[in-house]
Design a protein around this motif. Structure first.
Motif: not given
Ligand code: NDP
Ligand code: PMR
Length: 399
Positions: A345-351, A355-357, A363-371
């Protein structure tokens, strides 16, 4: 081979202002239930361990430098991508938990070189090795966030390494839920806010300049937040709740001498100090966004990675808590995530290109999708963010 520079300065430790014995822990609760005396007695070993670690760290001076390869730079590809060189990311507190898992996730892509900014060089080296992070994908550099001298020295060392800075991740933290008395950083700030907020505040303010210089397509500054600092959630309503009040303690320097060690001016509470520090982290991210996003093009973000109930963050909690917390989070709140998943998850926020906004609390929901998540009223109060920023810059010597 990776550049390895470690300078363990003598100031690289936290200074407890009052002599403490292992037995001097606050009357504690486990999920709101009082503990029996025999359980409390187990705190003693934790206290002694901390003291041993303290003694070991003092007086250690080391500087290591070995040769490094320059970052691989590839020119524009057929799709017209600006640059494909390896990204360069600093992660504080990458010797365990979320930071280590993120370092591993990024290194495994082969697209990132991770600078692991850690206070314990050997621990970080062992952690990187046992996590299987390939040697050419990481560098360890010494950073003790509980010492502003160490923060400045880290920035100097990093600049001397000649690496670019594309992403900075402020991840390290301490949590002292059982401490009866406050302990303090080298400059005399209460340890949790001093480390988690003020150390990172100075680091990120200094390194913004380096991020600005980067030619990487997406430059980011990430400060890890948490649900427990947000009182608009169930988790954030478990006492003691985060509350920065009118900031009178912060303005007084959190010294605990003639002023309070707590931001709101109240009496010391380690769990609250941690949650307050997370509010500062989330406010700082937003203030960065307001002041610098347009001017620098850097994206500022915070996140709640999920409840990683197995990490070292809970090392000072009582053994019974550490035993029951993971199953409680797994089966009751269902907020549990593994270290591996949190690292992704944190790696997603990095790269992740999606997630460039800037100015977002992910945060992430139960299906591990970011929001994009909502912060509490206090954690999104722009006036408070400005005041925290202004007081903090005085405390760390920037104003
Ligand atoms: P860990 O204790 O596993 O990791 C914390 C890291 O911070 C360690 O590497 C530790 O170093 C480092 N650190 C502590 N003090 C200093 C210091 N003075 N200077 C430099 N580094 C320091 O905890 P987590 O992985 O759980 O925590 C990482 C982040 O995630 C924190 O910001 C935390 O607030 C956040 N978070 C955690 C959640 C969870 O459920 N665990 C939930 C939400 C957010 P060392 O190894 O030497 O002790
Ligand atoms: Mg919490 C959906 C409910 C939820 C979630 C996601 C967390 C996360 N917690 C939840 C609920 C509850 N917790 C409830 C109902 C209780 C009372 C029984 C409870 C208790 C509790 C304690 C005692 N929780 C804790 C503690 C800690 O010591 C942890 C803490 O506050 O550290 C600051 C913690 C946490 N709960 C979480 C998360 C993520 C934590 C770790 C804290 C953090 O890093 O912010």
């Amino acid at each position: 081979m990776a550049l390895q520079a470690a300078a363990l300065v003598p100031s690289a430790f936290s200074v407890p202002k009052e002599a403490k014995t292992g037995a001097s822990f606050k009357d504690s609760c486990l999920f709101g239930v009082s503990l029996s005396d025999h359980v409390k007695a187990e705190f003693g070993s934790v206290g002694l361990r901390s003291k041993r670690e303290f003694n070991l760290r003092t007086g250690v001076v080391r500087a290591q430098t070995t040769a490094t390869t320059t970052p691989s730079v590839t020119k524009a590809g057929a799709e017209g991508k600006k640059t494909l060189r390896k990204g360069s990311v600093i992660i504080t507190g990458a010797s365990s938990g979320l930071g280590l898992a993120t370092a591993k996730a990024l290194a495994e892509t082969g697209k990132w070189h991770v600078i692991m900014a850690c206070r314990d060089f050997l621990k970080a080296e062992r952690a990187a090795k046992s996590a299987g992070v390939a040697k050419e994908n990481y560098t360890i550099m010494h950073l003790d966030l509980a010492s502003l001298d160490s923060v400045r020295q880290f920035v100097d060392n990093f600049r001397r390494s000649g690496r670019p800075l594309d992403v900075l991740v402020c991840n390290a933290a301490v949590y002292q839920p059982t401490a009866k008395e406050p302990s303090f950083t080298a400059e005399g700030f209460e340890l949790s806010v001093g480390t988690n907020h003020l150390g990172h505040f100075l680091l990120s303010r200094l390194l913004l300049e380096d991020l600005e210089k980067s030619d990487y397509p997406s430059k980011r500054l990430i400060i890890v937040g948490s649900i427990t600092g947000n009182t608009n959630t169930l988790a954030g309503n478990v006492p003691p709740k985060a509350n920065l009040g009118d900031l009178r303690g912060l303005a007084g320097g959190l010294t605990g001498l003639n002023t309070s060690p707590m931001i709101d001016g109240g009496s010391f509470d380690g769990a609250k100090a941690y949650k307050d520090s997370k509010v500062c982290n989330m406010l700082t991210m937003q203030e960065f966004h307001r002041r610098y996003h347009e001017e620098t093009g850097v994206a500022f973000a915070s996140l709640y990675p999920g409840c990683i109930a197995t990490t070292g963050l809970f090392r000072e909690h009582i053994p019974l808590f550490r035993l029951l917390f993971p199953p409680f989070q797994k089966y009751i709140t269902k907020g549990f995530v593994s270290e591996e998943e949190s690292g992704k998850r944190l790696a997603q926020v990095v790269s992740d290109p999606s997630l460039t906004k800037s100015g977002v609390y992910w945060s992430w929901n139960k299906d591990s999708a970011s929001f994009e998540n909502q912060l509490s009223q206090e954690a999104s109060d722009s006036e408070k963010a400005r005041k925290v920023w202004e007081i903090s810059e005085k405390l760390v010597g920037l104003a």
